[in-house]
Design a protein around this motif. Structure first.
Motif, short mmCIF file in Angstrom:
data_model
loop_
_atom_site.label_atom_id
_atom_site.label_comp_id
_atom_site.label_asym_id
_atom_site.label_seq_id
_atom_site.Cartn_x
_atom_site.Cartn_y
_atom_site.Cartn_z
N GLN A 82 35.57 4.33 56.39
CA GLN A 82 34.57 5.24 55.84
C GLN A 82 35.14 6.66 55.87
OE1 GLN A 82 31.40 4.81 54.62
NE2 GLN A 82 31.53 2.59 54.76
N GLU A 120 37.11 -2.23 51.57
CA GLU A 120 35.90 -2.88 52.10
C GLU A 120 34.79 -1.85 52.24
OE1 GLU A 120 33.01 -4.50 55.01
OE2 GLU A 120 34.10 -2.62 55.06
N GLU A 121 35.19 -0.59 52.56
CA GLU A 121 34.17 0.43 52.85
C GLU A 121 33.57 1.04 51.60
OE1 GLU A 121 32.95 0.41 55.59
OE2 GLU A 121 34.42 0.21 57.20
N ARG A 279 19.28 -3.88 51.98
CA ARG A 279 19.91 -5.09 52.53
C ARG A 279 18.85 -5.98 53.14
NH1 ARG A 279 25.64 -3.27 55.23
NH2 ARG A 279 25.87 -1.28 54.15
N ALA A 348 25.70 -5.82 58.83
CA ALA A 348 26.78 -5.15 58.10
C ALA A 348 27.37 -6.14 57.11
CB ALA A 348 27.85 -4.66 59.06
N LEU A 349 27.92 -5.61 56.03
CA LEU A 349 28.64 -6.45 55.07
C LEU A 349 30.06 -6.64 55.57
CD1 LEU A 349 27.99 -7.70 52.28
CD2 LEU A 349 26.21 -6.26 53.28
N HIS A 374 30.35 3.61 61.77
CA HIS A 374 30.36 4.52 60.62
C HIS A 374 30.15 5.95 61.11
CE1 HIS A 374 29.73 1.31 57.25
NE2 HIS A 374 30.74 1.07 58.03
C1 GLV Z 1 30.40 -2.24 55.51
O1 GLV Z 1 30.98 -1.41 56.20
C2 GLV Z 1 28.98 -2.12 55.35
O2 GLV Z 1 28.56 -1.13 54.73
O3 GLV Z 1 28.25 -2.95 55.88
#
Ligand code: GLV
Ligand code: MN
Ligand code: MN
Length: 402
Positions: A82, A120-121, A279, A348-349, A374
């Motif tokens: 991040q 990924e971020e 989410r 988290a993803l 983060h």
């Molecule tokens: C990955 O960092 C997310 O945003 O979950």
């Protein structure tokens, strides 16, 4: 069989990786996808993979693989961060994969490959590199995604230069394990040392903008304004009111990026650009929330005499982890932390979501101190990092033996 993992080498490699893009206080890191620090970190990782006897391959997006010969178990995560991130988010899973691959080679097997996925971020998308590899996103569509400074992924990945090769055939892998910090408060509060992930939540991430009328903040009567910030404020209020009937205590939503134009105290803002992300573990709920987001933006815009424009909308559905691999992680967790581990969902993803389209995949969590991630302040006790490494190595051996 027990793999001859070397805890000191693993911790030392984690600290070396942190040196690429070290920032902020404590063990903070800023290593955005395709930045000079990200590419230097990837080159360093590639050298470690080569030293471990693995065949190094970057793909067209910058996903970095260290490949063992023949069919192998894949272990890894991501090494981008991040804008204000910690030293473990992603890096932990990559360096653990590297250490286990090295130890497995020294022991004469099993065959372990390593991966560090790119972006990924979400500088450009949501878990972008693994989403492309997994088939959730085409390279052509990905190339048109832009970061908040207006750079496209297509431009950014030119920085890979002659590193970029072809995509790695996923059929060469028998399965995948990803270790990660939890990034939340559950393990830290319960006192458990490990978490075995059952499901990963789904996500939707929408960009939108409100277009009003830029004007003088002293002379423009309130009744005549088309103030994009007032629209944004009204939108947020409507959203929180309307979500109330739809969400559960586990549902989360965030307006994390706002760009107000021209962002000056004596100018009625003419434009507000923002991201809205939500989410949840239930796909239908994610869809119902999307309708509420779009309706609320349209209603807030209409009420305030402003235009709304919707931009890119990215998403990943909730996924369950593979039961057999998660079973190996559970057995390993019980062996390494008897009575001090739990099964849990991931809020988290992770790259594992995308990899699950290609092969069986499971995830292991270690605690995050104070549940912080983060943020530069993210950290985990070294003892927990090592418990995670030992459990992951144990599970890798069991998974490779089938
Ligand atoms: C990955 O960092 C997310 O945003 O979950
Ligand atoms: Mn991560
Ligand atoms: Mn992250």
């Amino acid at each position: 069989m027990t793999l001859p993992i070397q805890p000191d080498r693993f911790l030392s490699d984690l600290h070396t990786l942190r040196g690429f893009g070290a920032a902020g206080v404590g063990k903070g890191v800023s290593r955005r996808a395709y930045s000079a620090d990200d590419l230097a970190a990837r080159d360093w990782l590639a050298a470690q993979m080569a030293d471990a006897g693995l065949a190094v391959q970057f793909d067209p997006v910058g996903n970095l693989f260290g490949l063992a010969d023949g069919p192998s178990l894949l272990i890894g995560s991501h090494s981008d961060s991040q804008p204000e991130g910690g030293w473990l988010d992603g890096a932990l899973g990559v360096v653990a994969g590297l250490e286990i691959a090295r130890a497995a080679r020294a022991a004469g097997g099993p065959a372990i490959s390593v991966v560090s996925f790119q972006d990924e971020e979400g500088r450009f998308g949501v878990t972008t590199g693994s989403a492309i590899w997994g088939g959730a996103l085409t390279l052509g569509d990905a190339d048109r995604l832009t970061d908040y400074d207006g750079h496209s992924l297509g431009q950014a990945r030119m920085a890979l230069g002659d590193r970029a090769g072809g995509f790695v055939d996923p059929a060469r892998f028998t399965g995948c394990l990803e270790m990660h910090i939890e990034q939340g408060p559950v393990l830290d509060r319960s006192g458990d040392r490990l978490g075995v992930v059952g499901d990963i939540v789904g996500i939707r991430d929408l960009r939108l903008s409100f277009h009003g009328e830029q004007n003088h903040a002293g002379t423009t009567p309130m009744a005549l304004r088309k103030d994009a910030f007032q629209t944004l404020s009204r939108f947020n209020t409507l959203l929180n009111e309307r979500f109330r009937n739809v969400v559960t205590p586990q549902t989360v939503w965030t307006i994390g990026h706002v760009d107000l134009h021209p962002n000056a105290s004596s100018i009625v803002p003419g434009r507000a650009s923002l991201s809205v992300q939500w989410r949840d573990g239930d796909r239908d709920r994610l869809d119902r929330m999307e309708q509420i987001v779009r309706d609320s933006a349209a209603d807030a815009a209409a009420e305030t005499g402003v235009e709304v424009r919707f931009g890119s909308r990215l998403g990943l559905d909730p996924v369950a982890m593979d039961a057999r691999l998660a079973g190996h992680l559970a057995d390993a967790a019980e062996a390494e932390a008897p009575g001090a581990w739990r099964r849990m969902p991931s809020g988290a993803l992770h790259d594992a979501t995308n990899v699950s389209r290609l092969m069986p995949v499971a995830m292991l969590f270690v605690p995050s101190i104070g549940g912080i991630s983060h943020d530069f302040a993210e950290d985990t006790d070294e003892a927990d990092l090592l418990t995670g490494l030992r459990a992951l190595a144990r599970a890798a051996v069991a998974a490779a033996e089938r």
